[in-house]
Design a protein around this motif. Structure first.
Motif, PDB file in Angstrom:
ATOM      1  N   THR A  10       0.842  -1.188   0.000  1.00 15.02           N
ATOM      2  CA  THR A  10       0.000   0.000   0.000  1.00 15.02           C
ATOM      3  C   THR A  10       0.876   1.235   0.000  1.00 15.02           C
ATOM      4  O   THR A  10       2.089   1.162   0.275  1.00 15.02           O
ATOM      5  CB  THR A  10      -0.907   0.050   1.247  1.00 15.02           C
ATOM      6  OG1 THR A  10      -0.075   0.190   2.417  1.00 15.02           O
ATOM      7  CG2 THR A  10      -1.749  -1.215   1.367  1.00 15.02           C
ATOM      8  N   ARG A  11       0.253   2.366  -0.309  1.00 15.79           N
ATOM      9  CA  ARG A  11       0.963   3.658  -0.292  1.00 15.79           C
ATOM     10  C   ARG A  11       1.554   3.911   1.089  1.00 15.79           C
ATOM     11  O   ARG A  11       2.708   4.316   1.233  1.00 15.79           O
ATOM     12  CB  ARG A  11      -0.043   4.753  -0.676  1.00 15.79           C
ATOM     13  CG  ARG A  11       0.493   6.166  -0.636  1.00 15.79           C
ATOM     14  CD  ARG A  11      -0.677   7.141  -0.742  1.00 15.79           C
ATOM     15  NE  ARG A  11      -0.222   8.506  -0.853  1.00 15.79           N
ATOM     16  CZ  ARG A  11      -0.159   9.192  -1.973  1.00 15.79           C
ATOM     17  NH1 ARG A  11      -0.525   8.618  -3.110  1.00 15.79           N
ATOM     18  NH2 ARG A  11       0.253  10.445  -1.986  1.00 15.79           N
ATOM     19  N   GLU A  33       2.005   4.221  -8.485  1.00 16.27           N
ATOM     20  CA  GLU A  33       1.303   2.936  -8.446  1.00 16.27           C
ATOM     21  C   GLU A  33       1.887   2.039  -9.527  1.00 16.27           C
ATOM     22  O   GLU A  33       1.955   2.395 -10.697  1.00 16.27           O
ATOM     23  CB  GLU A  33      -0.191   3.152  -8.684  1.00 16.27           C
ATOM     24  CG  GLU A  33      -1.004   1.878  -8.575  1.00 16.27           C
ATOM     25  CD  GLU A  33      -2.485   2.128  -8.770  1.00 16.27           C
ATOM     26  OE1 GLU A  33      -3.257   1.151  -8.721  1.00 16.27           O
ATOM     27  OE2 GLU A  33      -2.867   3.298  -8.988  1.00 16.27           O
ATOM     28  N   LYS A  35       1.450  -1.277 -11.508  1.00 14.13           N
ATOM     29  CA  LYS A  35       0.487  -2.315 -11.865  1.00 14.13           C
ATOM     30  C   LYS A  35       1.230  -3.561 -12.342  1.00 14.13           C
ATOM     31  O   LYS A  35       2.262  -3.465 -13.022  1.00 14.13           O
ATOM     32  CB  LYS A  35      -0.457  -1.808 -12.952  1.00 14.13           C
ATOM     33  CG  LYS A  35      -1.342  -0.662 -12.485  1.00 14.13           C
ATOM     34  CD  LYS A  35      -2.353  -0.276 -13.547  1.00 14.13           C
ATOM     35  CE  LYS A  35      -3.241   0.865 -13.072  1.00 14.13           C
ATOM     36  NZ  LYS A  35      -4.056   0.479 -11.913  1.00 14.13           N
ATOM     37  N   THR A  46      -1.505  -4.952  -7.128  1.00 12.84           N
ATOM     38  CA  THR A  46      -0.830  -3.680  -7.386  1.00 12.84           C
ATOM     39  C   THR A  46       0.068  -3.328  -6.210  1.00 12.84           C
ATOM     40  O   THR A  46      -0.282  -3.540  -5.039  1.00 12.84           O
ATOM     41  CB  THR A  46      -1.867  -2.565  -7.591  1.00 12.84           C
ATOM     42  OG1 THR A  46      -2.648  -2.873  -8.747  1.00 12.84           O
ATOM     43  CG2 THR A  46      -1.191  -1.211  -7.790  1.00 12.84           C
ATOM     44  N   TYR A  48       3.065  -0.244  -4.648  1.00  9.37           N
ATOM     45  CA  TYR A  48       3.353   1.195  -4.698  1.00  9.37           C
ATOM     46  C   TYR A  48       4.848   1.414  -4.503  1.00  9.37           C
ATOM     47  O   TYR A  48       5.490   0.755  -3.666  1.00  9.37           O
ATOM     48  CB  TYR A  48       2.577   1.948  -3.615  1.00  9.37           C
ATOM     49  CG  TYR A  48       1.094   2.008  -3.901  1.00  9.37           C
ATOM     50  CD1 TYR A  48       0.535   3.116  -4.533  1.00  9.37           C
ATOM     51  CD2 TYR A  48       0.258   0.956  -3.557  1.00  9.37           C
ATOM     52  CE1 TYR A  48      -0.831   3.171  -4.812  1.00  9.37           C
ATOM     53  CE2 TYR A  48      -1.106   0.987  -3.833  1.00  9.37           C
ATOM     54  CZ  TYR A  48      -1.634   2.096  -4.456  1.00  9.37           C
ATOM     55  OH  TYR A  48      -2.972   2.153  -4.740  1.00  9.37           O
TER      56      TYR A  48
END
Length: 413
Positions: A10-11, A33, A35, A46, A48
């Motif tokens: 995650t971010r 992001e 992908k 996905t 980050y």
């Protein structure tokens, strides 16, 4: 400047990795992001990627000699990008903000480039008229000397733009010197501008917001000269924490010099249904805080006074130092963006004798010259944490966003 990349699911995880490895002072330059690719991409998640930078520590400098320093221009230009330049994206903060997308930042640099290009156009046309060459010769590729000349003009235009926006000449030179170290040979306007933009964002660093302490009240002192808007700023902060975040907030005021100040704060306290205690001596403060020990935040208004008044300065220092050590405290120096730079220097020096502090700039709506924000940040080393842009409570306050100010300093809107 140290630049590293970190990845996470995650971010927030990627940013947390950056902070753990590089420290809380790290500046998040970009969040991308990533992908999944390939035949089995549907089975992959996905991720980050965060690009984080850490500015080298610099000694605070005395800007007074710069008042008489001659204009410095670069005699030679040696530029080369050591790495791909990434335009910074602001780190998420507690107050609602809308992070700039990569596309937004590209547009920002493009708009600043177009502005500089328009300013440079008359010079280019004049040079072309004076140094017209035969058609065959003009069709040949530009030589290195001409490219360096273009680079020099771009640097000069940025230099003059920053000076026009009241950035102190000493700091303009320092920023351009730092940029020159990262570039070699000739460089396009976009590359030069993005490097200046990046360096200025790093100079500002991350804003240090009010962070609450579980299980006890966080005590926050607001200090500063008269007329800068301390009381109104306190009301804005209180409203944000109580209305937006649902926290319990209490007021203390030690400003017994002006009856109107206490009455103004009392009006805000009544509107917010928040307790207010007037204290007349440092000895009363801890008892007053003890009575609201189950609150999340205690905001302390203090008397504004001339930075030249030594007796009141000592009283303020005694008040802050008398806080019981069991309470965690923050001190915010409130400054007006409309104050002359010479006076700001005197203020930050004298208040530094009282306590270490972070900075809140008020009245940004009353001036178009934001150079003092960068000047004071670089002079004092204190973090610029919040800014206010009007009298409306609680709307006209926000966490400081360096990207917004840097864009304006470079001539954008």
């Amino acid at each position: 400047m140290t630049i590293n990349k970190f990845q996470g699911r995650t971010r927030e995880e990627a940013i947390d990795k950056a902070k753990k490895e590089m420290g809380e002072a790290v500046v998040i330059m970009n969040v991308k992001e990533v992908k999944p690719k390939g035949l089995f991409r549907a089975l992959k998640s996905t991720t980050y990627e965060v690009t984080a930078a850490l500015e080298e520590k610099e000694q605070a400098v005395n800007p007074l000699p710069a008042l008489h320093a001659p204009l410095k221009m670069h005699d030679s230009i040696n530029f080369a990008a050591n790495e791909k330049i990434e335009i910074p994206v602001p780190e998420p903060v507690a107050t609602p903000v809308h992070p700039e997308t990569s596309h937004d930042l590209e547009e920002k640099i493009e708009s600043l480039s177009n502005l500089l290009e328009k300013k440079l156009k008359p010079e280019k046309e004049a040079e072309h008229h004076e140094e017209a060459k035969p058609e065959k010769e003009a069709a040949q590729p530009k030589d290195m000397k001409h490219q360096q000349s273009e680079t020099f003009r771009c640097i000069r235009m940025i230099y003059e733009t920053l000076l026009d926006n009241e950035v102190n000449e000493r700091y303009v030179n320092q920023i351009l010197d730092d940029v020159e170290k990262n570039l070699r040979g000739s460089a396009s306007m976009d590359i030069i501008l993005s490097n200046v933009y990046q360096k200025m964002v790093l100079k500002f660093g991350q804003p240090q917001k009010i962070e609450l302490v579980p299980g006890q009240p966080k005590v926050v002192f607001f200090i500063g000269p008269t007329g800068v808007g301390k009381t109104t700023t306190i009301a804005k902060v209180a409203s944000k924490f109580k209305v937006d975040y649902g926290k319990k907030v209490a007021f203390l005021t030690a400003d017994t010099y002006r009856i109107a100040a206490a009455e103004q704060l009392r009006t805000y306290a009544n509107i917010l249904d928040t307790p207010l205690t007037v204290i007349y001596s440092p000895e009363e403060m801890n008892a007053a805080i003890e009575r609201v020990k189950d609150y999340d935040l205690v905001l302390v208004d203090t008397a504004g006074f001339s930075y030249k008044n030594e007796e009141q300065r000592k009283d303020m220092k005694h008040l802050i130092e008398s806080l019981d050590e069991k309470y965690e405290k923050d001190v915010y120096l409130v400054l007006s963006a409309t104050t002359k730079y010479r006076d700001l220097i005197e203020i930050v020096d004298n208040y530094h004798e009282i306590s270490d502090y972070k900075i809140i700039f008020t009245k940004l709506d009353e001036t178009s010259g934001y150079g003092s924000l960068l000047n004071i940040r670089m002079y004092s080393g204190a973090d610029v944490s919040y800014v206010t842009t009007g009298q409306n409570v609680p709307d006209d306050i926000e966490v400081f966003q360096s990207q917004k100010i840097v864009k304006q300093l470079l001539g954008g809107r």
